[in-house]
Design a protein around this motif. Sequence first.
Motif, PDB file in Angstrom:
ATOM      1  N   ALA A  74      38.083  31.844  55.061  1.00  0.00           N
ATOM      2  CA  ALA A  74      38.161  33.245  54.633  1.00  0.00           C
ATOM      3  C   ALA A  74      39.502  33.801  55.105  1.00  0.00           C
ATOM      4  CB  ALA A  74      37.018  34.062  55.204  1.00  0.00           C
ATOM      5  N   ILE A  75      40.078  34.687  54.313  1.00  0.00           N
ATOM      6  CA  ILE A  75      41.365  35.300  54.649  1.00  0.00           C
ATOM      7  C   ILE A  75      41.232  36.813  54.526  1.00  0.00           C
ATOM      8  CG2 ILE A  75      43.810  35.518  54.033  1.00  0.00           C
ATOM      9  CD1 ILE A  75      43.706  32.668  52.955  1.00  0.00           C
ATOM     10  N   ALA A  76      41.568  37.528  55.611  1.00  0.00           N
ATOM     11  CA  ALA A  76      41.521  38.994  55.625  1.00  0.00           C
ATOM     12  C   ALA A  76      42.944  39.524  55.633  1.00  0.00           C
ATOM     13  CB  ALA A  76      40.765  39.487  56.854  1.00  0.00           C
ATOM     14  N   ILE A  77      43.217  40.556  54.835  1.00  0.00           N
ATOM     15  CA  ILE A  77      44.580  41.039  54.668  1.00  0.00           C
ATOM     16  C   ILE A  77      44.673  42.559  54.797  1.00  0.00           C
ATOM     17  CG2 ILE A  77      45.290  39.093  53.225  1.00  0.00           C
ATOM     18  CD1 ILE A  77      44.868  40.863  50.774  1.00  0.00           C
ATOM     19  N   GLU A  78      45.903  43.031  55.013  1.00  0.00           N
ATOM     20  CA  GLU A  78      46.169  44.453  55.234  1.00  0.00           C
ATOM     21  C   GLU A  78      46.270  45.211  53.910  1.00  0.00           C
ATOM     22  OE1 GLU A  78      49.232  47.271  57.842  1.00  0.00           O
ATOM     23  OE2 GLU A  78      49.420  45.091  57.888  1.00  0.00           O
ATOM     24  N   VAL A  79      45.141  45.286  53.241  1.00  0.00           N
ATOM     25  CA  VAL A  79      45.013  46.033  51.994  1.00  0.00           C
ATOM     26  C   VAL A  79      43.694  46.795  52.067  1.00  0.00           C
ATOM     27  CG1 VAL A  79      44.786  45.886  49.476  1.00  0.00           C
ATOM     28  CG2 VAL A  79      46.320  44.312  50.676  1.00  0.00           C
ATOM     29  N   SER A  80      43.687  48.035  51.598  1.00  0.00           N
ATOM     30  CA  SER A  80      42.490  48.870  51.683  1.00  0.00           C
ATOM     31  C   SER A  80      41.378  48.347  50.771  1.00  0.00           C
ATOM     32  CB  SER A  80      42.821  50.312  51.299  1.00  0.00           C
ATOM     33  OG  SER A  80      43.761  50.856  52.214  1.00  0.00           O
ATOM     34  N   PRO A  81      40.114  48.433  51.209  1.00  0.00           N
ATOM     35  CA  PRO A  81      38.985  47.943  50.416  1.00  0.00           C
ATOM     36  C   PRO A  81      38.896  48.538  49.019  1.00  0.00           C
ATOM     37  CG  PRO A  81      38.290  48.336  52.671  1.00  0.00           C
ATOM     38  CD  PRO A  81      39.690  48.874  52.555  1.00  0.00           C
ATOM     39  N   ASN A  82      39.396  49.763  48.831  1.00  0.00           N
ATOM     40  CA  ASN A  82      39.311  50.366  47.499  1.00  0.00           C
ATOM     41  C   ASN A  82      40.241  49.690  46.491  1.00  0.00           C
ATOM     42  OD1 ASN A  82      41.811  51.354  48.288  1.00  0.00           O
ATOM     43  ND2 ASN A  82      41.206  53.498  48.290  1.00  0.00           N
ATOM     44  N   LYS A  83      41.073  48.766  46.982  1.00  0.00           N
ATOM     45  CA  LYS A  83      41.961  48.007  46.092  1.00  0.00           C
ATOM     46  C   LYS A  83      41.471  46.569  45.893  1.00  0.00           C
ATOM     47  CE  LYS A  83      46.074  50.729  47.279  1.00  0.00           C
ATOM     48  NZ  LYS A  83      47.459  50.704  47.812  1.00  0.00           N
ATOM     49  N   GLN A  84      40.247  46.293  46.357  1.00  0.00           N
ATOM     50  CA  GLN A  84      39.707  44.937  46.286  1.00  0.00           C
ATOM     51  C   GLN A  84      39.646  44.423  44.849  1.00  0.00           C
ATOM     52  OE1 GLN A  84      38.405  42.894  49.172  1.00  0.00           O
ATOM     53  NE2 GLN A  84      38.949  41.473  47.526  1.00  0.00           N
ATOM     54  N   HIS A  85      39.146  45.250  43.950  1.00  0.00           N
ATOM     55  CA  HIS A  85      39.005  44.810  42.552  1.00  0.00           C
ATOM     56  C   HIS A  85      40.365  44.467  41.943  1.00  0.00           C
ATOM     57  CE1 HIS A  85      37.275  44.482  38.543  1.00  0.00           C
ATOM     58  NE2 HIS A  85      38.229  45.287  38.093  1.00  0.00           N
ATOM     59  N   LYS A  86      41.351  45.300  42.190  1.00  0.00           N
ATOM     60  CA  LYS A  86      42.694  45.055  41.665  1.00  0.00           C
ATOM     61  C   LYS A  86      43.284  43.780  42.261  1.00  0.00           C
ATOM     62  CE  LYS A  86      47.301  47.120  41.204  1.00  0.00           C
ATOM     63  NZ  LYS A  86      48.150  48.319  41.504  1.00  0.00           N
ATOM     64  N   LEU A  87      43.076  43.592  43.559  1.00  0.00           N
ATOM     65  CA  LEU A  87      43.607  42.394  44.205  1.00  0.00           C
ATOM     66  C   LEU A  87      42.920  41.144  43.671  1.00  0.00           C
ATOM     67  CD1 LEU A  87      45.434  41.646  46.956  1.00  0.00           C
ATOM     68  CD2 LEU A  87      43.172  40.763  47.553  1.00  0.00           C
ATOM     69  N   ASP A  88      41.600  41.221  43.463  1.00  0.00           N
ATOM     70  CA  ASP A  88      40.869  40.081  42.908  1.00  0.00           C
ATOM     71  C   ASP A  88      41.443  39.683  41.556  1.00  0.00           C
ATOM     72  OD1 ASP A  88      39.220  40.127  45.098  1.00  0.00           O
ATOM     73  OD2 ASP A  88      37.540  41.114  44.078  1.00  0.00           O
ATOM     74  N   SER A  89      41.739  40.682  40.736  1.00  0.00           N
ATOM     75  CA  SER A  89      42.291  40.423  39.411  1.00  0.00           C
ATOM     76  C   SER A  89      43.660  39.748  39.511  1.00  0.00           C
ATOM     77  CB  SER A  89      42.407  41.740  38.633  1.00  0.00           C
ATOM     78  OG  SER A  89      42.984  41.523  37.367  1.00  0.00           O
ATOM     79  N   THR A  90      44.499  40.236  40.426  1.00  0.00           N
ATOM     80  CA  THR A  90      45.827  39.661  40.613  1.00  0.00           C
ATOM     81  C   THR A  90      45.727  38.224  41.119  1.00  0.00           C
ATOM     82  OG1 THR A  90      46.734  41.833  41.147  1.00  0.00           O
ATOM     83  CG2 THR A  90      48.049  39.931  41.780  1.00  0.00           C
ATOM     84  N   TYR A  91      44.827  38.001  42.068  1.00  0.00           N
ATOM     85  CA  TYR A  91      44.664  36.654  42.626  1.00  0.00           C
ATOM     86  C   TYR A  91      44.163  35.681  41.570  1.00  0.00           C
ATOM     87  CZ  TYR A  91      42.687  32.845  45.410  1.00  0.00           C
ATOM     88  OH  TYR A  91      42.359  31.595  45.911  1.00  0.00           O
ATOM     89  N   HIS A  92      43.210  36.087  40.764  1.00  0.00           N
ATOM     90  CA  HIS A  92      42.692  35.209  39.724  1.00  0.00           C
ATOM     91  C   HIS A  92      43.752  34.915  38.666  1.00  0.00           C
ATOM     92  CE1 HIS A  92      38.441  36.605  40.985  1.00  0.00           C
ATOM     93  NE2 HIS A  92      38.757  35.478  41.569  1.00  0.00           N
ATOM     94  N   SER A  93      44.610  35.894  38.390  1.00  0.00           N
ATOM     95  CA  SER A  93      45.736  35.658  37.474  1.00  0.00           C
ATOM     96  C   SER A  93      46.682  34.619  38.068  1.00  0.00           C
ATOM     97  CB  SER A  93      46.489  36.960  37.203  1.00  0.00           C
ATOM     98  OG  SER A  93      45.684  37.884  36.500  1.00  0.00           O
ATOM     99  N   TYR A  94      46.876  34.690  39.379  1.00  0.00           N
ATOM    100  CA  TYR A  94      47.719  33.706  40.069  1.00  0.00           C
ATOM    101  C   TYR A  94      47.116  32.305  39.974  1.00  0.00           C
ATOM    102  CZ  TYR A  94      49.533  31.083  44.091  1.00  0.00           C
ATOM    103  OH  TYR A  94      50.053  30.109  44.907  1.00  0.00           O
ATOM    104  N   LEU A  95      45.803  32.212  40.135  1.00  0.00           N
ATOM    105  CA  LEU A  95      45.139  30.913  40.042  1.00  0.00           C
ATOM    106  C   LEU A  95      45.295  30.300  38.655  1.00  0.00           C
ATOM    107  CD1 LEU A  95      41.771  31.547  41.988  1.00  0.00           C
ATOM    108  CD2 LEU A  95      43.850  30.412  42.810  1.00  0.00           C
ATOM    109  N   LYS A  96      45.352  31.159  37.637  1.00  0.00           N
ATOM    110  CA  LYS A  96      45.488  30.679  36.258  1.00  0.00           C
ATOM    111  C   LYS A  96      46.947  30.476  35.858  1.00  0.00           C
ATOM    112  CE  LYS A  96      42.969  34.060  34.596  1.00  0.00           C
ATOM    113  NZ  LYS A  96      42.234  34.923  33.613  1.00  0.00           N
TER     114      LYS A  96
END
Length: 273
Positions: A74-96
């Motif tokens: 698991a990796i925890a980062i300095e980003v606010s929880p209200n940005k979790q959905h946006k970060l998930d989308s960016t990360y999944h785009s990176y995976l693809k």
Amino acid sequence: MKRFLLILIFAFLFTHNLLSQEVQVMTLGTFHFDFPNRDIIKVDDSNQIDVLSPQYQNEIEEIVKKLSKFRPTAIAIEVSPNKQHKLDSTYHSYLKGEHKLNRDEYEQIGFRLAKMFNLKKLHCVNDWGRNYKDIDSIFNDENSTIRSQFMESFYKNPDSMLMYNKESIFKTEGILAQLRASNNQNHHVKNLGNYLISIFKFETDDYPYYGVDFTTGWWFNRNLRIFRNIQKVKASPNDRILVIYGTGHLNLLNIFFESSPEFNLVDTNSYLE
């Protein structure tokens, strides 16, 4: 003699069992790769580096390789929880292969490691803390005399000669050297002292503990909330959490992890050697 040996064996097994219930945590204190300059200490443009340049990309890849030996689950980062959905989308785009890593350290290091270990997400755990109501009412009142006095003390630090300010070396010696220096425990201890002087001692006749109460929300409450968010990351004793955060936060986060019966804090620099 046999009874003494049995007691020792029991104590060892009991201690081992307690340790086996702890989640391993490694905190990686870092400077902000994109230099947003939101911290008290600013980095002049002339002292900044471009982490996207080939020189630093090669070094970051080497750093990621070293950190991969921790094998984070698991990796925890300095980003606010209200940005979790946006970060998930960016990360999944990176995976693809549809997103090119930007300068943020949580992408440069966090995304690479998360992909390496097939992690589904990175956990946004940041928080900005909460002040007492009377502190906020004064601080948010631009016409307040106390606020103007406080801000003058904030920027014209009366304890400037006492402040611990270790010179950055990322430009002269590289990112890895900077991370090693930043993750030295002695550095964290001295850095915490900065929050016990200067504005911490600010007071008026009507508010003798204004500086104390302000620092309580601004720094101590903030980091306690961050720690609580990390506690919420679902983890079992077999898990290993990597926390990627601004170096300054480790002056408290490391204390919390070391004191908590739920976590076992590992030495970051042992992986950066």
